[in-house]
Design a protein around this motif. Structure first.
Motif, mmCIF file in Angstrom:
data_model
loop_
_atom_site.group_PDB
_atom_site.id
_atom_site.type_symbol
_atom_site.label_atom_id
_atom_site.label_comp_id
_atom_site.label_asym_id
_atom_site.label_seq_id
_atom_site.Cartn_x
_atom_site.Cartn_y
_atom_site.Cartn_z
ATOM 1 N N THR A 181 0.836 -1.197 0.000
ATOM 2 C CA THR A 181 0.000 0.000 0.000
ATOM 3 C C THR A 181 0.870 1.246 0.000
ATOM 4 O O THR A 181 1.748 1.403 0.862
ATOM 5 C CB THR A 181 -0.918 0.016 1.232
ATOM 6 O OG1 THR A 181 -1.729 -1.160 1.235
ATOM 7 C CG2 THR A 181 -1.821 1.244 1.213
ATOM 8 N N GLU A 182 0.668 2.121 -0.979
ATOM 9 C CA GLU A 182 1.410 3.377 -1.046
ATOM 10 C C GLU A 182 0.988 4.291 0.100
ATOM 11 O O GLU A 182 -0.203 4.506 0.332
ATOM 12 C CB GLU A 182 1.159 4.077 -2.381
ATOM 13 C CG GLU A 182 1.647 3.300 -3.592
ATOM 14 C CD GLU A 182 3.159 3.246 -3.668
ATOM 15 O OE1 GLU A 182 3.814 4.082 -3.014
ATOM 16 O OE2 GLU A 182 3.685 2.373 -4.368
ATOM 17 N N GLN A 183 1.988 4.816 0.833
ATOM 18 C CA GLN A 183 1.680 5.641 1.994
ATOM 19 C C GLN A 183 0.995 6.946 1.618
ATOM 20 O O GLN A 183 0.139 7.445 2.349
ATOM 21 C CB GLN A 183 2.965 5.930 2.780
ATOM 22 C CG GLN A 183 3.589 4.685 3.416
ATOM 23 C CD GLN A 183 4.808 5.016 4.233
ATOM 24 O OE1 GLN A 183 5.326 6.146 4.202
ATOM 25 N NE2 GLN A 183 5.302 4.044 4.984
ATOM 26 N N THR A 184 1.351 7.519 0.490
ATOM 27 C CA THR A 184 0.801 8.828 0.117
ATOM 28 C C THR A 184 -0.604 8.728 -0.463
ATOM 29 O O THR A 184 -1.490 9.496 -0.099
ATOM 30 C CB THR A 184 1.728 9.517 -0.900
ATOM 31 O OG1 THR A 184 1.932 8.635 -2.014
ATOM 32 C CG2 THR A 184 3.062 9.858 -0.262
ATOM 33 N N SER A 185 -0.824 7.753 -1.339
ATOM 34 C CA SER A 185 -2.113 7.660 -2.030
ATOM 35 C C SER A 185 -3.047 6.604 -1.449
ATOM 36 O O SER A 185 -4.258 6.640 -1.694
ATOM 37 C CB SER A 185 -1.885 7.346 -3.516
ATOM 38 O OG SER A 185 -1.292 6.063 -3.673
ATOM 39 N N GLY A 186 -2.494 5.651 -0.690
ATOM 40 C CA GLY A 186 -3.310 4.565 -0.178
ATOM 41 C C GLY A 186 -3.613 3.503 -1.213
ATOM 42 O O GLY A 186 -4.332 2.537 -0.940
ATOM 43 N N ARG A 187 -3.065 3.649 -2.400
ATOM 44 C CA ARG A 187 -3.312 2.690 -3.469
ATOM 45 C C ARG A 187 -2.483 1.430 -3.244
ATOM 46 O O ARG A 187 -1.339 1.489 -2.833
ATOM 47 C CB ARG A 187 -2.954 3.322 -4.818
ATOM 48 C CG ARG A 187 -3.271 2.449 -6.025
ATOM 49 C CD ARG A 187 -2.957 3.211 -7.316
ATOM 50 N NE ARG A 187 -1.562 3.607 -7.361
ATOM 51 C CZ ARG A 187 -1.052 4.397 -8.314
ATOM 52 N NH1 ARG A 187 -1.836 4.897 -9.252
ATOM 53 N NH2 ARG A 187 0.233 4.709 -8.295
ATOM 54 N N LYS A 188 -3.090 0.286 -3.572
ATOM 55 C CA LYS A 188 -2.405 -0.983 -3.416
ATOM 56 C C LYS A 188 -1.755 -1.405 -4.732
ATOM 57 O O LYS A 188 -2.411 -1.395 -5.771
ATOM 58 C CB LYS A 188 -3.375 -2.059 -2.938
ATOM 59 C CG LYS A 188 -3.834 -1.881 -1.503
ATOM 60 C CD LYS A 188 -4.647 -3.074 -1.035
ATOM 61 C CE LYS A 188 -5.033 -2.911 0.431
ATOM 62 N NZ LYS A 188 -5.830 -4.075 0.915
#
Length: 235
Positions: A181-188
């Protein structure tokens, strides 16, 4: 700098969870420090590696700027009733003793990759080396800058027409895939990588460069158990 060894109790459910995901193991290792250590940059960082020596002997090694507390790992994946759950020793005295031309056995788990472009104008893509010959070449290309050279076999001990010239074994290939999970966007995103282990013998050619290799790591995917090289006396 510190070098830590922790024996994993593979019979425990917590151990199986840790060993099934390098992302979970990374989080467990990083939580061993009260202050978050640097995860990137040019200086020393936390490196870790899991050695599967046998079905019953699985060892976690950690190199770190600060002394870790692995109490939580003992509770999850160790032997809580044992007197000593892990061993941590100062690493700096050993590093300072490295000398030019010294001969050592080594082990390195790494993520050998190269960048390719399939068509003109296409962005380069990081791709894993999948054969032991290409994985060996990956390491040989980095040995000079890393401060060592892998010893070559005498001619009479070479058994193959190519790829058998060095005192080096490539083994333990693992193809890993997991979500991140990307910390900035929350995208997996889906992360895939190939890890292999190199065992061999080396000669020190640049002690300062080798010290840096041992505390900064070699190659990519250091957060996922790759990049840590350790040395042992040649018996």
């Amino acid at each position: 700098m510190y070098l830590t060894r922790f024996r994993i109790n593979t019979a425990r459910m917590g151990a199986r969870r840790l060993l099934s995901s390098p992302q979970v193991m990374h989080a467990a290792v990083m939580s061993s420090f009260p202050t978050a250590p640097p995860a990137a940059g040019e200086g020393p960082r936390v490196l870790w590696r899991v050695d599967h020596n046998s079905a019953s002997q699985v060892l976690l090694y950690i190199v770190s700027p600060d002394r870790p507390d692995l109490t939580h790992l003992v509770e999850q994946a160790g032997w809580p009733t044992a007197e000593e759950g892990w061993q941590t020793r100062p690493y700096t005295p050993f590093l300072s003793r490295l000398e030019n031309d010294g001969i050592w056995a080594f082990r390195l788990t790494a993520n050998p990759v190269h960048s390719i472009r399939r068509t003109d104008g296409e962005p380069t893509k990081r791709t894993a080396h999948l054969t032991s010959r290409h994985q060996t070449q990956w390491l040989l290309k980095r040995q000079k800058d890393a401060g060592f050279r892998i010893l070559e076999k005498p001619e009479e001990q070479r058994r193959l027409p190519e790829g058998d010239a060095h005192e080096l074994i490539v083994h333990g290939r693992r193809d890993l895939a997991f979500g991140k999970t990307e910390q900035t966007s929350g995208r997996k995103n889906r992360v895939t990588l190939t890890a292999v282990t190199f065992d061999g013998r080396l000669q020190v050619t640049d002690p300062d460069a080798l010290r840096r290799t041992l505390v900064v790591g070699l190659g990519k995917a250091k957060a996922y158990g790759c990049g840590l090289m350790t040395l042992a006396p040649v018996g």
